[in-house]
Design a protein around this motif. Structure first.
Motif, short mmCIF file in Angstrom:
data_model
loop_
_atom_site.label_atom_id
_atom_site.label_comp_id
_atom_site.label_asym_id
_atom_site.label_seq_id
_atom_site.Cartn_x
_atom_site.Cartn_y
_atom_site.Cartn_z
N ILE A 318 -8.32 -5.23 -2.62
CA ILE A 318 -6.87 -5.31 -2.81
C ILE A 318 -6.47 -6.73 -3.20
O ILE A 318 -5.71 -6.96 -4.15
N VAL A 319 -6.99 -7.71 -2.47
CA VAL A 319 -6.68 -9.12 -2.71
C VAL A 319 -7.12 -9.55 -4.11
O VAL A 319 -6.35 -10.17 -4.85
N ASN A 320 -8.36 -9.23 -4.47
CA ASN A 320 -8.89 -9.66 -5.76
C ASN A 320 -8.12 -9.06 -6.93
O ASN A 320 -7.87 -9.73 -7.95
N LYS A 321 -7.71 -7.82 -6.79
CA LYS A 321 -6.94 -7.19 -7.86
C LYS A 321 -5.54 -7.79 -7.94
O LYS A 321 -5.01 -8.00 -9.04
N ALA A 322 -4.94 -8.09 -6.78
CA ALA A 322 -3.61 -8.70 -6.75
C ALA A 322 -3.62 -10.07 -7.40
O ALA A 322 -2.68 -10.45 -8.11
N VAL A 335 -0.48 -3.48 -5.97
CA VAL A 335 -1.80 -2.86 -5.83
C VAL A 335 -1.74 -1.69 -4.87
O VAL A 335 -2.29 -0.61 -5.15
N LEU A 336 -1.08 -1.86 -3.75
CA LEU A 336 -1.01 -0.78 -2.75
C LEU A 336 -0.23 0.42 -3.28
O LEU A 336 -0.60 1.57 -3.02
N THR A 337 0.84 0.18 -4.00
CA THR A 337 1.61 1.28 -4.59
C THR A 337 0.76 2.06 -5.59
O THR A 337 0.74 3.30 -5.59
N ASP A 338 0.03 1.31 -6.43
CA ASP A 338 -0.84 1.96 -7.41
C ASP A 338 -2.01 2.69 -6.76
O ASP A 338 -2.54 3.65 -7.32
N ALA A 362 -12.71 0.65 -1.13
CA ALA A 362 -12.65 -0.25 -2.28
C ALA A 362 -12.60 0.54 -3.58
O ALA A 362 -11.97 0.13 -4.56
N GLU A 363 -13.24 1.70 -3.58
CA GLU A 363 -13.25 2.55 -4.77
C GLU A 363 -11.85 3.08 -5.08
O GLU A 363 -11.46 3.21 -6.24
N THR A 364 -11.07 3.36 -4.03
CA THR A 364 -9.72 3.88 -4.20
C THR A 364 -8.82 2.90 -4.94
O THR A 364 -7.90 3.29 -5.67
N ILE A 365 -9.07 1.59 -4.74
CA ILE A 365 -8.22 0.57 -5.36
C ILE A 365 -8.26 0.67 -6.88
O ILE A 365 -7.28 0.39 -7.56
N ASN A 366 -9.38 1.12 -7.41
CA ASN A 366 -9.53 1.25 -8.86
C ASN A 366 -9.44 2.68 -9.36
O ASN A 366 -9.34 2.92 -10.57
N ASN A 367 -9.47 3.63 -8.41
CA ASN A 367 -9.32 5.05 -8.76
C ASN A 367 -8.54 5.73 -7.64
O ASN A 367 -9.11 6.15 -6.65
N PRO A 368 -7.20 5.81 -7.77
CA PRO A 368 -6.36 6.32 -6.68
C PRO A 368 -6.62 7.76 -6.27
O PRO A 368 -6.10 8.21 -5.24
N LYS A 369 -7.45 8.48 -7.03
CA LYS A 369 -7.79 9.85 -6.63
C LYS A 369 -8.96 9.89 -5.64
O LYS A 369 -9.24 10.95 -5.06
N LYS A 370 -9.60 8.74 -5.46
CA LYS A 370 -10.75 8.67 -4.56
C LYS A 370 -10.32 8.30 -3.13
O LYS A 370 -10.63 7.24 -2.62
N TYR A 371 -9.54 9.16 -2.51
CA TYR A 371 -9.10 8.96 -1.13
C TYR A 371 -9.52 10.18 -0.31
O TYR A 371 -9.88 11.22 -0.85
N ILE A 372 -9.42 10.04 1.00
CA ILE A 372 -9.73 11.15 1.89
C ILE A 372 -8.55 11.40 2.82
O ILE A 372 -8.05 10.47 3.47
N LEU A 373 -8.08 12.65 2.85
CA LEU A 373 -7.03 13.04 3.80
C LEU A 373 -7.64 14.04 4.76
O LEU A 373 -8.11 15.11 4.36
N LYS A 374 -7.65 13.68 6.06
CA LYS A 374 -8.21 14.57 7.07
C LYS A 374 -7.11 15.32 7.81
O LYS A 374 -6.09 14.74 8.16
#
Length: 375
Positions: A318-322, A335-338, A362-374
């Motif tokens: 997140i920091v590096n992308k910001a 970054v967090l919104t994206d 870290a993968e989610t930061i560059n691909n917002p579809k790569k998240y997990i909802l439990k």
């Protein structure tokens, strides 16, 4: 009996103010008695309590400068040296031994807390502070209109108290937008600088049938001067690379070269530079700052019964992308919104309680579809 009634009235007013502080703090999960203890323990709440309880205080000498410094440090990361300079200058300006207010010129890259510093001070001390956005100034207006509007705004912020007006603070935000280019004839922005100069340089103005002198008003000029750190030309060699200057090393000559006239700059003996945020600063903002967008997001999900999980690698990504966005702390929110909009949609389209945990990596930061909802 009359004295007792006065005391009870004052006590009731005081309790009402503490109640406002209790509501403002957001600590509604603890009882009111425990909250009173928290005021003594927590410097942030202590400052807020001074704001609400000590409303008639007009002298900054009576305030706890150390606690003001603590609240600035709690909210804004990485600008400790600049905050010390700002607070010490304001403290001297409000001293009874001060003959004339010392105006403050603050420069620094975008998103490092220039405006926010003075917004926090406006909410923490009983001194009228107003903010004027220089991007809204147009030269078509009459000269006096600018000065009249600014000083009238300060008078209103002082609740009609002319003495408070005369010792208030005027923040000229985005002053860099008034920079002018070299020309044989005065440019529009140069004329605007001259108009403001007349007000700053001990102007006398009739307000509420009283002459107001501006010599004791603290004027603060804020600007980011985008590109100023790259303006240093190479000394030798036509194709030599430019020497990039740190913001902390920028001086009044650099700002004059940028387009702020010398006459205007002479009214600001104090030049304070806010530094660019480092990777460590950005990480601290995420994990420790009172305004952390990550912590705020975590609280937001909690309202929907969803815990928010991430690891240290995610924080670093997140920091590096910001940092790549070059917008300071604002980049963290971007970054967090994206990163979370896909997960947000899934949570929003289901009933509250459907999901128990959101995990990003870290993968989610560059691909917002790569998240997990439990569930």
């Amino acid at each position: 009996m009359v004295e007792k009634k006065k005391y009870n009235e004052k006590t009731e007013i005081l309790l009402n103010k503490i109640q406002k502080l209790y509501e403002k703090s957001g600590m509604i999960d603890i009882n009111f008695k425990d909250f009173l203890k928290k005021i003594k323990e927590n410097s942030h709440l202590n400052i807020l309590s001074k704001e609400l309880i000590n409303e008639n205080n007009t002298s900054i000498e009576q305030l706890d400068i150390k606690k003001l410094y603590d609240i600035l440090s709690y909210n804004i990361i990485g600008q400790e040296e600049a905050h010390k300079k700002i607070l010490s200058t304001i403290w001297k300006n409000f001293s009874e031994h001060s003959d004339k207010a010392e105006n403050i010129f603050v420069n620094g890259p975008t998103g490092v807390g220039k405006t926010e510093t003075f917004q926090i001070l406006a909410n923490s001390i009983d001194v009228p502070i107003i903010f004027e956005d220089c991007t809204k100034f147009i030269v078509a207006e009459e000269e006096g209109d600018y000065v009249e509007k600014i000083l009238t705004d300060l008078f209103i912020a002082s609740n009609g108290n002319i003495n408070k007006t005369a010792h208030g603070i005027v923040v000229l935000d985005n002053i860099d937008k008034l920079a002018s280019v070299a020309s044989d004839m005065p440019t529009t922005n140069e004329v605007l600088q001259i108009i403001l100069l007349k007000m700053i340089d001990n102007y006398k103005y009739m307000i509420n049938n009283t002459i107001l002198e501006t010599k004791d008003i603290t004027f603060v000029a804020l600007g980011n001067y985008s590109g100023i750190e790259r303006m240093n030309e190479p000394i030798l060699g036509f194709n030599s690379p430019q020497i990039r200057k740190e913001y902390k090393d920028i001086n009044f000559n650099d700002i004059n070269d940028f387009g702020i006239i010398p006459e205007f700059l002479r009214c600001f003996p104090t030049l304070i530079s806010m530094k660019a945020l480092t990777q460590n600063d950005m990480k601290k903002i995420l994990l420790e700052s009172a305004n952390s967008p990550l912590i705020n997001l975590k609280k937001y999900y909690k309202h929907y019964g969803v815990s928010f999980t991430y690891d240290n690698n995610t924080i670093l990504e997140i920091v590096n992308k910001a940092i790549q966005y070059d917008t300071g702390a604002r980049g963290l929110q971007t970054v967090l919104t994206d990163t979370t909009f896909e997960a947000d949609m899934e949570i929003a389209c289901n009933k509250i309680g459907t999901f128990k945990e959101l995990i990003i990596s870290a993968e989610t930061i560059n691909n917002p579809k790569k998240y997990i909802l439990k569930k």
